[in-house]
Design a protein around this motif. Structure first.
Motif, short mmCIF file in Angstrom:
data_model
loop_
_atom_site.label_atom_id
_atom_site.label_comp_id
_atom_site.label_asym_id
_atom_site.label_seq_id
_atom_site.Cartn_x
_atom_site.Cartn_y
_atom_site.Cartn_z
N LEU A 1 0.84 -1.22 0.00
CA LEU A 1 0.00 0.00 0.00
C LEU A 1 0.86 1.25 0.00
CD1 LEU A 1 -2.76 -1.10 2.53
CD2 LEU A 1 -3.12 -0.52 0.13
N ALA A 2 1.98 1.19 0.75
CA ALA A 2 2.88 2.35 0.80
C ALA A 2 3.50 2.62 -0.56
CB ALA A 2 3.97 2.12 1.85
N SER A 3 3.60 1.58 -1.39
CA SER A 3 4.13 1.73 -2.75
C SER A 3 3.02 1.94 -3.77
CB SER A 3 4.95 0.48 -3.12
OG SER A 3 6.01 0.29 -2.23
N ASN A 4 1.84 2.24 -3.28
CA ASN A 4 0.66 2.49 -4.13
C ASN A 4 0.29 1.25 -4.96
OD1 ASN A 4 -1.44 4.26 -4.90
ND2 ASN A 4 -0.37 4.78 -6.82
N VAL A 5 0.41 0.09 -4.32
CA VAL A 5 0.04 -1.18 -4.95
C VAL A 5 -1.09 -1.81 -4.15
CG1 VAL A 5 0.81 -3.51 -5.56
CG2 VAL A 5 2.36 -1.56 -5.85
N ASP A 6 -2.14 -2.23 -4.84
CA ASP A 6 -3.27 -2.85 -4.16
C ASP A 6 -2.90 -4.30 -3.80
OD1 ASP A 6 -5.65 -3.94 -3.30
OD2 ASP A 6 -6.84 -3.20 -5.00
N PRO A 7 -2.81 -4.63 -2.50
CA PRO A 7 -2.44 -6.01 -2.12
C PRO A 7 -3.48 -7.05 -2.56
CG PRO A 7 -3.15 -4.75 -0.21
CD PRO A 7 -3.00 -3.77 -1.33
N GLY A 8 -4.72 -6.63 -2.73
CA GLY A 8 -5.75 -7.54 -3.21
C GLY A 8 -5.47 -7.98 -4.64
N LEU A 9 -5.04 -7.04 -5.48
CA LEU A 9 -4.70 -7.39 -6.87
C LEU A 9 -3.44 -8.24 -6.94
CD1 LEU A 9 -5.43 -4.01 -8.72
CD2 LEU A 9 -6.84 -6.07 -8.59
N VAL A 10 -2.48 -7.97 -6.02
CA VAL A 10 -1.27 -8.79 -5.96
C VAL A 10 -1.62 -10.23 -5.64
CG1 VAL A 10 0.88 -9.21 -4.71
CG2 VAL A 10 0.23 -6.88 -5.32
N LYS A 11 -2.53 -10.42 -4.69
CA LYS A 11 -2.94 -11.77 -4.32
C LYS A 11 -3.64 -12.47 -5.47
CE LYS A 11 -5.46 -14.45 -0.89
NZ LYS A 11 -6.31 -14.43 0.32
N GLN A 12 -4.48 -11.75 -6.19
CA GLN A 12 -5.17 -12.34 -7.35
C GLN A 12 -4.17 -12.77 -8.41
OE1 GLN A 12 -8.23 -9.77 -8.88
NE2 GLN A 12 -9.19 -9.47 -6.87
N ALA A 13 -3.14 -11.94 -8.64
CA ALA A 13 -2.12 -12.27 -9.64
C ALA A 13 -1.33 -13.51 -9.21
CB ALA A 13 -1.18 -11.09 -9.83
N GLN A 14 -1.02 -13.58 -7.89
CA GLN A 14 -0.30 -14.75 -7.39
C GLN A 14 -1.14 -16.01 -7.52
OE1 GLN A 14 0.53 -13.41 -3.40
NE2 GLN A 14 2.51 -12.49 -3.97
N LYS A 15 -2.41 -15.89 -7.23
CA LYS A 15 -3.31 -17.03 -7.34
C LYS A 15 -3.41 -17.49 -8.80
CE LYS A 15 -7.95 -18.52 -5.98
NZ LYS A 15 -9.25 -18.10 -5.37
N LEU A 16 -3.49 -16.53 -9.72
CA LEU A 16 -3.57 -16.88 -11.13
C LEU A 16 -2.27 -17.52 -11.61
CD1 LEU A 16 -5.15 -16.78 -13.79
CD2 LEU A 16 -4.22 -14.48 -14.17
N ALA A 17 -1.13 -16.99 -11.13
CA ALA A 17 0.16 -17.55 -11.52
C ALA A 17 0.30 -18.98 -11.02
CB ALA A 17 1.30 -16.68 -10.97
N LEU A 18 -0.19 -19.22 -9.79
CA LEU A 18 -0.13 -20.57 -9.25
C LEU A 18 -1.00 -21.53 -10.06
CD1 LEU A 18 0.76 -22.56 -7.07
CD2 LEU A 18 -1.17 -21.79 -5.67
N ALA A 19 -2.19 -21.05 -10.44
CA ALA A 19 -3.08 -21.88 -11.24
C ALA A 19 -2.45 -22.19 -12.60
CB ALA A 19 -4.42 -21.18 -11.43
N ASN A 20 -1.81 -21.18 -13.20
CA ASN A 20 -1.16 -21.40 -14.49
C ASN A 20 0.00 -22.37 -14.37
OD1 ASN A 20 -2.91 -19.72 -15.88
ND2 ASN A 20 -1.62 -17.90 -15.62
N ALA A 21 0.74 -22.24 -13.23
CA ALA A 21 1.87 -23.13 -13.01
C ALA A 21 1.40 -24.57 -12.88
CB ALA A 21 2.63 -22.71 -11.76
N GLN A 22 0.31 -24.78 -12.16
CA GLN A 22 -0.23 -26.11 -12.00
C GLN A 22 -0.75 -26.64 -13.32
OE1 GLN A 22 -3.09 -25.38 -8.90
NE2 GLN A 22 -1.62 -25.81 -7.26
N GLU A 23 -1.37 -25.76 -14.12
CA GLU A 23 -1.93 -26.17 -15.40
C GLU A 23 -0.84 -26.50 -16.41
OE1 GLU A 23 -4.47 -23.98 -18.92
OE2 GLU A 23 -5.02 -23.56 -16.85
N ASN A 24 0.34 -25.87 -16.25
CA ASN A 24 1.44 -26.09 -17.18
C ASN A 24 2.49 -27.04 -16.63
OD1 ASN A 24 0.26 -24.32 -18.97
ND2 ASN A 24 1.34 -22.54 -18.17
N SER A 25 2.20 -27.70 -15.52
CA SER A 25 3.16 -28.66 -14.98
C SER A 25 3.26 -29.87 -15.89
CB SER A 25 2.73 -29.10 -13.58
OG SER A 25 1.56 -29.91 -13.64
N PHE A 26 4.36 -30.62 -15.75
CA PHE A 26 4.55 -31.81 -16.57
C PHE A 26 3.39 -32.78 -16.41
CE2 PHE A 26 6.03 -36.12 -17.29
CZ PHE A 26 6.67 -36.02 -18.51
N GLU A 27 2.96 -32.99 -15.16
CA GLU A 27 1.86 -33.93 -14.92
C GLU A 27 0.57 -33.46 -15.56
OE1 GLU A 27 -0.63 -36.14 -11.31
OE2 GLU A 27 1.25 -35.09 -10.87
#
Length: 414
Positions: free
Chosen positions: A77-103
């Motif tokens: 927040l001090a850097s003018n970044v919405d922590p809620g959007l950061v969490k959404q991006a992390q969640k999406l990145a994790l989902a993409n990582a799982q979707e693109n895993s070898f298995e």
């Protein structure tokens, strides 16, 4: 007053609070106690709007960790970044990582291909992956899997003596990476760099009797076999028909036309791809008089049921795949000398060497060997049937001539 671990642990849901109770820890962090559990939340404002950030569930996330997550959000927040959007991006990145895993990519490829594969191949393909590749590289994204890493996994398979499985896994891993390239999950296939890295497979041919004198000895030993009549008949027909052991033991009476001396094996029962099982022609096996005589002899014993060679335990299944091999062992033939599959090699070798007037193409067709090229399927067409009849009669007569030259078998008889 800040929260304490002792206080949090003792908190109970208040049945009178329909939406639960909130307990503040300061700087926006609070614990929301509901009937379903205790939840860490952070209240904050961003862009002029009041928002709430979920930080986890107690006791999975303790007080100290909840405070660290709150402090990280305050820094954003001090850097003018919405922590809620950061969490959404992390969640999406994790989902993409799982979707693109070898298995994930392997299972997706398997789901697409399995309808075109035979059930046994599809099952084996996935079973090998689950056992040997998924535990080591399954969670990794395709671009992060290198050739040395994959080789180290395949070496583990080699060390337990499964060389052929290691080579198979190398091929199936290559299929996954090629599919990954096609679907944009990776840019290159590291399996190509493993060419020649694995221990070579030493191909061992099926044990078989290939000399006429030894074939004569075997045939007479079969005629004098004192075991189960159906087992003796299976041995005799294995020699006379030289079909795959699975087709011999699973032979059904409805496949047999004794009047017209023809065995018709349905396409789905042949060793073929799933597509060819569904769309291919049946495999025709003309029956020489000697083969017809064997079938007529056992018809009173098993003709009332489905299988020509039913299991001794239950007629609902065909005889065991080990029955013919076991009979050969009882007759004194070791696994290095003769097997059920060896009758095919015996026929192919002796036909080529002793009956040279028979066209090799007709022999290959009767063996149900698929030829490549545009003319491959032509060898199984009806116009070759007369040649096949001649072949099967000539072969049966040749086997009789071998037996006529043998006075006494040199093997023990069951």
């Amino acid at each position: 007053m800040p929260l304490t671990d002792t206080f949090i642990k003792a908190l109970k849901h208040d049945p009178g609070a329909s939406v639960g109770s909130k307990y503040s820890d300061g700087h926006g962090l609070y614990l929301h106690v509901k009937e379903s559990g205790k939840y860490w939340r952070m209240a904050y404002r961003f862009g002029g709007k009041q928002k709430t950030l979920a930080l986890g569930t107690y006791p999975t996330i303790g007080l100290a960790q909840a405070r660290r997550r709150r402090d990280e959000a305050r820094e954003q927040l001090a850097s003018n970044v919405d922590p809620g959007l950061v969490k959404q991006a992390q969640k999406l990145a994790l989902a993409n990582a799982q979707e693109n895993s070898f298995e994930a990519v392997a299972r997706e490829f398997h789901a697409i291909k399995r309808n075109a594969w035979s059930e046994s191949y599809a099952e084996k393909w996935l079973r090998n992956m689950v056992k040997d590749l998924f535990p080591h590289v399954g969670r990794m994204q395709l671009p992060s899997i290198t050739a040395p890493l994959l080789l180290s996994v395949l070496r583990k398979v080699e060390k337990r003596g499964a060389r052929e499985t290691a080579h198979t896994l190398r091929q199936t891993a290559g299929q996954v990476f090629r599919y990954g390239i096609q679907t944009g999950r990776c840019e290159r296939n590291p399996v190509a760099d493993l060419q020649g890295a694995l221990e070579p497979i030493v191909v061992k041919h099926m044990a078989a009797v290939l000399e006429p004198s030894r074939a004569a000895e075997l045939l007479l030993a079969i005629d004098l076999y004192q075991g189960q009549p159906t087992t003796k008949a299976a041995l005799q027909l294995s020699a006379l028909l030289f079909q795959r052991p699975g087709n011999i033991r699973a032979m059904e009476w409805e496949w047999i036309d004794l009047k017209h001396a023809m065995l018709t094996i349905p396409s789905q029962s042949m060793k073929r791809t799933k597509m060819h099982k569904l769309n291919g022609r049946p495999h025709f096996v003309p029956l020489a008089p000697q083969a017809v005589a064997v079938l007529k002899e056992i018809q009173p014993l098993t003709g009332h049921g489905k299988y020509v060679f039913p299991s001794l335990l239950t007629g609902e299944r065909p005889m065991s795949e080990n029955t013919v091999n076991t009979a050969l062992r009882r007759m004194g033939y070791s696994g290095d000398e003769m097997t059920a599959h060896g009758f095919r090699a015996m026929a192919r070798t002796l036909l080529a060497e002793r009956l040279p007037d028979i066209s090799p193409d007709v022999v290959e067709a009767q063996l149900a060997h698929v030829k490549s090229g545009p003319l491959g399927a032509a060898y199984d067409r009806a116009e070759y049937m007369e040649q096949r009849r001649i072949l099967m009669r000539a072969w049966a007569n040749y086997l009789d001539s071998l037996k006529d030259g043998v006075i006494k078998p040199q093997r023990k008889l069951a």
